[in-house]
Design a protein around this motif. Sequence first.
Motif, PDB file in Angstrom:
ATOM      1  N   THR A   1      -3.985   9.421  -3.486  1.00  0.00           N
ATOM      2  CA  THR A   1      -4.299   8.033  -3.161  1.00  0.00           C
ATOM      3  C   THR A   1      -5.785   7.886  -2.854  1.00  0.00           C
ATOM      4  O   THR A   1      -6.465   8.866  -2.576  1.00  0.00           O
ATOM      5  CB  THR A   1      -3.521   7.565  -1.919  1.00  0.00           C
ATOM      6  OG1 THR A   1      -3.845   8.433  -0.832  1.00  0.00           O
ATOM      7  CG2 THR A   1      -2.030   7.571  -2.160  1.00  0.00           C
TER       8      THR A   1
ATOM      9  N   GLN B   1       0.816  -1.219   0.000  1.00  0.00           N
ATOM     10  CA  GLN B   1       0.000   0.000   0.000  1.00  0.00           C
ATOM     11  C   GLN B   1       0.849   1.268   0.000  1.00  0.00           C
ATOM     12  O   GLN B   1       2.026   1.241   0.331  1.00  0.00           O
ATOM     13  CB  GLN B   1      -0.908   0.015   1.244  1.00  0.00           C
ATOM     14  CG  GLN B   1      -1.831  -1.176   1.313  1.00  0.00           C
ATOM     15  CD  GLN B   1      -2.860  -1.043   2.420  1.00  0.00           C
ATOM     16  OE1 GLN B   1      -3.378   0.035   2.692  1.00  0.00           O
ATOM     17  NE2 GLN B   1      -3.176  -2.154   3.059  1.00  0.00           N
ATOM     18  N   THR B   2       0.205   2.375  -0.357  1.00  0.00           N
ATOM     19  CA  THR B   2       0.803   3.697  -0.215  1.00  0.00           C
ATOM     20  C   THR B   2      -0.062   4.412   0.792  1.00  0.00           C
ATOM     21  O   THR B   2      -1.149   4.873   0.468  1.00  0.00           O
ATOM     22  CB  THR B   2       0.781   4.462  -1.547  1.00  0.00           C
ATOM     23  OG1 THR B   2       1.430   3.674  -2.532  1.00  0.00           O
ATOM     24  CG2 THR B   2       1.473   5.809  -1.412  1.00  0.00           C
ATOM     25  N   ARG B   3       0.391   4.457   2.023  1.00  0.00           N
ATOM     26  CA  ARG B   3      -0.445   5.024   3.072  1.00  0.00           C
ATOM     27  C   ARG B   3      -0.102   6.491   3.315  1.00  0.00           C
ATOM     28  O   ARG B   3       0.927   6.790   3.907  1.00  0.00           O
ATOM     29  CB  ARG B   3      -0.300   4.202   4.350  1.00  0.00           C
ATOM     30  CG  ARG B   3      -0.949   2.835   4.221  1.00  0.00           C
ATOM     31  CD  ARG B   3      -1.798   2.563   5.433  1.00  0.00           C
ATOM     32  NE  ARG B   3      -2.703   1.452   5.185  1.00  0.00           N
ATOM     33  CZ  ARG B   3      -3.549   0.980   6.091  1.00  0.00           C
ATOM     34  NH1 ARG B   3      -3.606   1.513   7.289  1.00  0.00           N
ATOM     35  NH2 ARG B   3      -4.370   0.006   5.795  1.00  0.00           N
TER      36      ARG B   3
ATOM     37  N   PHE C   1       1.154  11.094  -6.957  1.00  0.00           N
ATOM     38  CA  PHE C   1       0.496   9.787  -6.998  1.00  0.00           C
ATOM     39  C   PHE C   1      -0.740   9.892  -7.886  1.00  0.00           C
ATOM     40  O   PHE C   1      -1.346  10.951  -7.995  1.00  0.00           O
ATOM     41  CB  PHE C   1       0.087   9.344  -5.597  1.00  0.00           C
ATOM     42  CG  PHE C   1       1.247   9.178  -4.661  1.00  0.00           C
ATOM     43  CD1 PHE C   1       1.977   8.006  -4.650  1.00  0.00           C
ATOM     44  CD2 PHE C   1       1.620  10.204  -3.805  1.00  0.00           C
ATOM     45  CE1 PHE C   1       3.061   7.853  -3.789  1.00  0.00           C
ATOM     46  CE2 PHE C   1       2.700  10.057  -2.942  1.00  0.00           C
ATOM     47  CZ  PHE C   1       3.426   8.883  -2.938  1.00  0.00           C
ATOM     48  N   GLY C   2      -1.113   8.772  -8.507  1.00  0.00           N
ATOM     49  CA  GLY C   2      -2.374   8.759  -9.244  1.00  0.00           C
ATOM     50  C   GLY C   2      -2.207   8.768 -10.746  1.00  0.00           C
ATOM     51  O   GLY C   2      -1.104   8.617 -11.276  1.00  0.00           O
TER      52      GLY C   2
ATOM     53  N   GLU D   1      -5.053   1.292   0.861  1.00  0.00           N
ATOM     54  CA  GLU D   1      -4.826   2.634   0.319  1.00  0.00           C
ATOM     55  C   GLU D   1      -3.735   2.577  -0.736  1.00  0.00           C
ATOM     56  O   GLU D   1      -2.646   2.058  -0.502  1.00  0.00           O
ATOM     57  CB  GLU D   1      -4.435   3.630   1.418  1.00  0.00           C
ATOM     58  CG  GLU D   1      -4.256   5.048   0.849  1.00  0.00           C
ATOM     59  CD  GLU D   1      -3.956   6.114   1.902  1.00  0.00           C
ATOM     60  OE1 GLU D   1      -4.004   5.820   3.104  1.00  0.00           O
ATOM     61  OE2 GLU D   1      -3.670   7.256   1.487  1.00  0.00           O
ATOM     62  N   THR D   2      -4.050   3.131  -1.887  1.00  0.00           N
ATOM     63  CA  THR D   2      -3.099   3.054  -2.997  1.00  0.00           C
ATOM     64  C   THR D   2      -3.333   4.219  -3.951  1.00  0.00           C
ATOM     65  O   THR D   2      -4.386   4.861  -3.907  1.00  0.00           O
ATOM     66  CB  THR D   2      -3.267   1.708  -3.737  1.00  0.00           C
ATOM     67  OG1 THR D   2      -2.291   1.609  -4.773  1.00  0.00           O
ATOM     68  CG2 THR D   2      -4.636   1.570  -4.364  1.00  0.00           C
ATOM     69  N   ALA D   3      -2.348   4.487  -4.790  1.00  0.00           N
ATOM     70  CA  ALA D   3      -2.525   5.522  -5.819  1.00  0.00           C
ATOM     71  C   ALA D   3      -3.611   5.064  -6.784  1.00  0.00           C
ATOM     72  O   ALA D   3      -3.813   3.864  -6.988  1.00  0.00           O
ATOM     73  CB  ALA D   3      -1.215   5.735  -6.561  1.00  0.00           C
TER      74      ALA D   3
ATOM     75  N   SER E   1      -7.354  13.897   4.368  1.00  0.00           N
ATOM     76  CA  SER E   1      -6.205  13.909   3.451  1.00  0.00           C
ATOM     77  C   SER E   1      -5.520  15.261   3.427  1.00  0.00           C
ATOM     78  O   SER E   1      -4.408  15.395   2.910  1.00  0.00           O
ATOM     79  CB  SER E   1      -6.664  13.540   2.028  1.00  0.00           C
ATOM     80  OG  SER E   1      -7.201  12.245   2.011  1.00  0.00           O
TER      81      SER E   1
ATOM     82  N   TYR F   1       1.619  15.010  -2.954  1.00  0.00           N
ATOM     83  CA  TYR F   1       0.351  14.283  -3.059  1.00  0.00           C
ATOM     84  C   TYR F   1      -0.020  14.041  -4.519  1.00  0.00           C
ATOM     85  O   TYR F   1      -0.429  12.960  -4.910  1.00  0.00           O
ATOM     86  CB  TYR F   1      -0.752  15.084  -2.351  1.00  0.00           C
ATOM     87  CG  TYR F   1      -2.037  14.311  -2.163  1.00  0.00           C
ATOM     88  CD1 TYR F   1      -2.154  13.370  -1.149  1.00  0.00           C
ATOM     89  CD2 TYR F   1      -3.126  14.514  -2.998  1.00  0.00           C
ATOM     90  CE1 TYR F   1      -3.317  12.647  -0.972  1.00  0.00           C
ATOM     91  CE2 TYR F   1      -4.300  13.801  -2.831  1.00  0.00           C
ATOM     92  CZ  TYR F   1      -4.396  12.866  -1.807  1.00  0.00           C
ATOM     93  OH  TYR F   1      -5.553  12.153  -1.635  1.00  0.00           O
TER      94      TYR F   1
END
Lengths: 159, 518
Positions: B337, B102-104, B329-330, B353-355, B314, B326
Amino acid sequence: MALQPASTEIAAQAASIIDGMKDLEGPLLPILHGIQEEFGFVPQEVLPVIASKLNLSRAEVYGVVSFYHDYRKHPTGRHVLKLCQAESCQSMGSDAVAARLKQALGIDFHQTTTDGAVTLEPVYCLGLCACSPAALLDGEVIGRIDAEKVDEIIAEVRS
Amino acid sequence: MKPRIYIPGDSGALALGAEKVAKAIAAELAERGIEAKIVRNGSRGAYFLEPMVEVETESGRVAYGPVKSSDVKSLIDSGLLTGGSHRLSLGDPEAIPFIARQTRLTFARCGIIDPLSLEAYEHHGGLAGLRKAVAMTPADVVAQVTESGLRGRGGAGFPTGIKWKTVLDTNADRKYIVCNADEGDSGTFADRMIMEGDPFVLIEGMTIAGIATGATKGFIYIRSEYPHAVAVMRKAVEIARKAGVLGIHVLGSPNTFDMEVRVGAGAYVCGEETALLDSLEGKRGMVRAKPPLPAHKGLFGKPTVINNVISLASVPIIMDKGAAHYKDFGMGRSRGTIPLQIAGNIRYGGLFETAFGLTLGEIIDDIGGGSATGRPVKAVQVGGPLGAYFPRDLFDTPFDYEAFAAKDGLIGHAGIVVFDDSADMLKMARFAMEFCAVESCGKCTPCRIGSTRGVETLDRLSAGIEPQKQVALITDLCNTMKFGSLCALGGFTPYPVMSALTHFPEDFKPAPVAEAAE
C-alpha cells in the motif's frame, strides 16, 4: 527592556550548554539548537567557544551555522511568524496572504518590525498541506488562513 | 468505566482549532459535573472533517466534525457522550466513505489510539512483528522484507530488503539505522502524521531493522518544521526504553538496540540521504558522491541502513502478517500500500492509504472531490517540488512507480498537490528553479549554477525577450541538470520545469504587449 548579557556571560552560558552535549555522536547541530533556544539566535561570540571545545576550526563552525536556514545571526522580534510559501500553500493563495501580512506589518520576509513585535519568515512546508495556506506562529500551527485569520494573527502579534 | 472522548492532537487538527475544542469540551464537562476521559489521538487523515471528535459508546465509536469550539455546548446538549444526534454527526467513523475505502496497513492505528500509550499500541496489534523478529535469524528477517516487495517510500523506490541485506553482509564493529524523517516535500505529511499518531510503529520498525542487520543504534532525523512530531517521538522513545522495547535486551532477547531523535535545521537538501548523514555528523549538509554506498560506508563511515519513515513503519505489519499478505496488494512491481497525501486546492484533502494502482483521475475527482475553490483542476504536481506537473490528459495514469516514470513523472513520497485553472505554470516552473537555487548544497555545478541561470532564463521568457531562444535554452539546461547533477535536487528540478513547459505551453507564451492608448 531586558539588557543583553555581556559577551563573557554569553560565552560562559554557551560553555555549559556545550559541555552538556559534547559527548553525543555528532554533537554540533544539537549544540547549536541548544544555543539558539537559550539566546534566540546564535551569537558570534559562541563560535570560538564551540570550535575550541569540539576541536574544530572557527571556519568549520561558521560554515555549519551559515549553511542552515534555521540558525539566526540576530535576535528576533517577540513573535516569530513563519508563513508557508511552498507549492501546496501557493495553490490556495499563500502569495496573497503573504502580501497582506507584509503590507499590514510594513516588513518583508526576514525582517523584524521596528517595534520589535514580530519577525516574518518564509518556510517551505509545514506538513499541513491538506489545510493550506498554513503558518507557524511561535510554534503554534495555523491552517486554512483566510482574511479573518490574517486579522487575528496581526492582532495577536501586535498585542 | 468513564466515557472516552477522542480529540486529535495531530498538528493538522491543531491548525484547524482542535486545541480550542479540547479546552472547550473539558471546561463544559467540568461545569456540568460530567466525568469523562479525554484522549488526544492522532488524526485519521480526513482533514476536511478535522477537528473530528469521536466518542466511544456501547455500540462503538461515533464521530462528529468538523467541530468548532462554539459547537461544544450544543454537542453536549445533544448527548455527545452517548453518541446523540447533532448536525455535525458523522456516525461510525469507519463508515465515512473517505475512510471506509482505504486499505490501512501502515496507518492501521493512526487516529484510533492514544499515540503515547504502549498498552493501546499492543492491544491493537503492536509489537507482534518485533516479537516474531527477535525469534528469527537476521537473514530470515531480511528475506521476509525482501519477499514483501517493499520499496523505499521516500521517493527513490529502492527495494528495502536489498538495502538491508547489503548492511547485514558488511562486517563492521558498529552499524547504524537512520530514519529519514526530513519530509520536506510540499504536499506530503504522511511521515508527520504517523510520528504524531502512532510513533511506536516507527520505533518497532527501526528496531526490527537493527535486529535484521546487526545495527545497535538508531537515529531519527526529523525536520525542525515539525515541532509536534519531535515532541511525540521523543516521549515515545523514552516510554519504549522504560518498557524494555529499546535497550540492551530488546523485549528480553539478546538483541541490543537504542535510538535518539535528532532535529534538522531547515535545509531541504538534508532529505537527500547522504546530505542527511553529513548533517547528523554535525557538518554542512553536503551531498556525498556514491560509491561508497551508505550501506557500506554511511554514518561515521560505518554500514548504515537509511530508510524513510513510511518504509520503516511498514515493516512491523510485514513481519506480523507475513510477506505474502503485504505483497498481495498493489500492481506490477509496486507492491503493498501507499499512503497518498491529497493536498493543495482540493475539496476532500487528507491521507488516503490504498493499494497501488488507482488512477490519478480517481484520486483527484472521485476521492478528492475536485478543487476546493470549485474551479476546474488545471494541473497536479505529484511527488513534491521535484515532481512533474500532470494535466488532465494524463489522469488515466495509474499510481505506480513505473507507470509514472513512463509518463516522465515520479510518485516520490506520494504527495499530490492540486491546482485550479488560476495557476500560472510559468510561475510554478520559475518557483521550482528558484527553490533549487536556494536549497542547493552547492557541491555540483549543474545544480548550483544551473538553477540560478534557469531562473534568469524564465524571467527573460516572461518578459517576452526572444521567447523561442529561451525555450531552447531552458530545455538544454534542464537536460544538463538532469544528467549532470550529483543528487535528485538538481537532477529532478527539470521534472516540474519541463512538464510545465510540455503540458502547458500556452502559459509560456509571452503576454501580448498592451498597446499604448492613443
